[in-house]
Design a protein around this motif. Structure first.
Motif, PDB file in Angstrom:
ATOM      1  N   TYR A   1       4.274   5.001   0.539  1.00 16.01           N
ATOM      2  CA  TYR A   1       3.932   3.572   0.468  1.00 16.01           C
ATOM      3  C   TYR A   1       2.955   3.314  -0.679  1.00 16.01           C
ATOM      4  O   TYR A   1       2.067   4.116  -0.945  1.00 16.01           O
ATOM      5  N   ASN A   2       3.112   2.185  -1.332  1.00 12.75           N
ATOM      6  CA  ASN A   2       2.361   1.827  -2.543  1.00 12.75           C
ATOM      7  C   ASN A   2       2.689   2.762  -3.700  1.00 12.75           C
ATOM      8  O   ASN A   2       1.917   2.891  -4.648  1.00 12.75           O
ATOM      9  N   SER A   3       3.852   3.439  -3.603  1.00 19.42           N
ATOM     10  CA  SER A   3       4.280   4.400  -4.634  1.00 19.42           C
ATOM     11  C   SER A   3       3.211   5.458  -4.891  1.00 19.42           C
ATOM     12  O   SER A   3       2.943   5.844  -6.029  1.00 19.42           O
ATOM     13  N   ARG A   4       2.646   5.945  -3.802  1.00 22.79           N
ATOM     14  CA  ARG A   4       1.673   7.031  -3.867  1.00 22.79           C
ATOM     15  C   ARG A   4       2.397   8.348  -3.552  1.00 22.79           C
ATOM     16  O   ARG A   4       2.914   8.519  -2.447  1.00 22.79           O
TER      17      ARG A   4
ATOM     18  N   VAL B   1      -4.921   1.922  -0.204  1.00 18.25           N
ATOM     19  CA  VAL B   1      -3.668   1.214   0.030  1.00 18.25           C
ATOM     20  C   VAL B   1      -3.950  -0.259   0.319  1.00 18.25           C
ATOM     21  O   VAL B   1      -4.956  -0.615   0.927  1.00 18.25           O
ATOM     22  N   CYS B   2      -3.038  -1.111  -0.112  1.00 16.95           N
ATOM     23  CA  CYS B   2      -3.234  -2.562  -0.005  1.00 16.95           C
ATOM     24  C   CYS B   2      -2.887  -3.062   1.395  1.00 16.95           C
ATOM     25  O   CYS B   2      -1.937  -3.827   1.600  1.00 16.95           O
ATOM     26  N   GLU B   3      -3.645  -2.605   2.377  1.00 16.91           N
ATOM     27  CA  GLU B   3      -3.502  -2.993   3.780  1.00 16.91           C
ATOM     28  C   GLU B   3      -4.880  -2.928   4.427  1.00 16.91           C
ATOM     29  O   GLU B   3      -5.593  -1.925   4.266  1.00 16.91           O
TER      30      GLU B   3
END
Length: 422
Positions: free
Chosen positions: A381-384, A343-345
């Motif tokens: 989140y992140n379209s996962r 995830v982009c975090e």
């Protein structure tokens, strides 16, 4: 291995080959041991022998219908905090007379729905809620059974975000306010206020906070009794901690916990309610995940998994520790990694500077003690898409939540075609 934790031996759990399971069902994958859950329920029932006590599972810990059905079949009720959890509990076969409704934000519609099915009790957390309960019950021409949730101002010695019994927390009311409620209870024509409730937090690893909270509730119960106010039930909440870090966390035994309750409430003749959540299911669960790649940074070596913070939020939210191990007995040299998800975090981190046997892309790992607040707190989140969940039982398994497809994830979305004014 802690007692009753999901037992992993030679790459199997409950006699199910985890590598084969992951190959067939994919990863990330939540898996739950039925034997572990049943054993925990059994231990608590043995400890409670001789007491008029009802166990109400805190549904928020793991609301999967198969888990709730397992609880229902064992005679366990539900502690709910929303009408959605109420519907899940009822759908799983939990009788309404074993359901208690907690939480600070019950809406009038949720209260009405719970009254319609005849739940056991409302744990009331504010004067406004008490008045709302009176109003809704009067409109339905029924009597609501209620307990006041006491905030005993006790430090549970746990993470600040899961502490609920200090005066600064949003939960419950002080004893002075509760005293006024009982003094005025005869004005409540459609609320039977005859119970006390206390819950000071979660993941508590010492009996001391429980003893202090129970001491204050007991003193108040005796005061109310002497003043002529009946206290027909005392709900002691939940909060028992589990082992997240082997060799470090030392959970309280069920028998010792119940002994503390017996001692504090000696002489009490009413009904006891208990609301365990995490303790019943956390250590029964594991999250299976594969290594996507190894990334060597300037200062750190990153182990990138296909599981992410949207599959298990606790490390990101609470800086929580979960033991992480490879699903293999193959000897490998130790290597230190930051274990992260895709995830982009930056917060999508399961562990920092964690030593593991050297890993390679494609390796299967498991994250322990994820049966509570794992899938329960998951997001897309992140379209996962949401991960699948399986129940393991003595050499067999059943998918109890299929892996979410992209089409499922976007099913409620649509282009802006029909514009209206409000």
């Amino acid at each position: 291995m802690q007692e009753h934790q999901a037992s992993i031996t030679g790459g199997t759990c409950e006699g199910v080959d985890l590598a084969a399971l992951a190959q067939r069902e994919g990863t990330p994958l939540h898996a739950y041991s039925t034997s572990s859950i049943r054993q925990r329920i059994g231990d608590l029932k043995i400890a409670l022998a001789g007491l008029d006590a009802t166990i109400c599972f805190a549904v928020k810990a793991n609301p999967n219908l198969a888990i709730l059905q397992l609880m229902a079949n064992a005679g366990v009720g539900a502690d709910i905090v929303s009408v959605g959890e109420l519907r899940r509990a009822l759908n799983a076969g939990m009788p309404a007379e074993r359901i208690v409704f907690s939480g600070v934000g019950k809406s009038a519609d949720e209260i009405a729905g719970a009254l319609n099915v005849g739940i056991l009790r409302f744990n009331v957390e504010s004067l406004d809620e008490l008045h709302t309960l009176q109003r809704v019950a009067k409109a339905q021409e029924v009597t609501a059974r209620a307990a006041v949730r006491i905030n005993p101002d006790v430090d549970a010695q746990t993470h600040a975000k899961i502490s609920t019994g200090k005066s600064e927390n949003k939960f419950g009311v002080g004893i002075d306010e509760a005293r006024r409620w009982f003094a005025d209870r005869k004005a409540l024509t459609h609320v039977q206020l005859d119970g006390l409730h206390v819950h000071i937090g979660s993941q508590i690893l010492s009996l001391d906070p429980f003893r202090l909270a129970l001491q204050r509730v007991t003193a108040f119960w005796r005061e109310l009794e002497q003043a002529g106010h009946p206290v027909n039930s005392i709900d002691v909440g939940g909060g028992l901690g589990v082992c997240y870090r082997a060799g470090v966390d030392r959970p309280v035994a069920a028998a010792d916990y119940v002994d503390a309750i017996r001692e504090a409430l000696a002489g009490y003749r009413g009904r006891l309610l208990l609301e365990p959540g995490r303790w019943l299911v956390a250590e029964a669960g594991v999250l299976l995940t594969r290594v996507l790649r190894i990334k060597q940074g300037t200062e750190r070596r990153f182990l990138v998994l296909d599981a992410a913070m949207n599959d298990l939020q606790r490390p990101s939210l609470y800086d929580a520790w979960h033991d992480i191990v490879p699903v293999t007995d193959e000897p490998r040299p130790p290597t230190t990694y930051d274990i992260v998800g895709p995830v982009c975090e930056t917060g999508d981190t399961f562990a920092r500077a964690r030593e593991l046997p050297e890993c390679a892309a494609g390796d299967l790992l498991l994250i322990r003690a994820t049966g509570a607040y794992g899938a329960s707190m998951a997001s897309t989140y992140n379209s996962r898409p949401l991960a699948a969940e399986v129940l393991l039982d003595q050499g067999r398994y059943a998918v109890v939540r299929r892996r979410q497809h992209f089409e499922d994830m976007i099913a409620g979305e649509q282009p802006a075609r029909n514009w209206e004014t409000a």
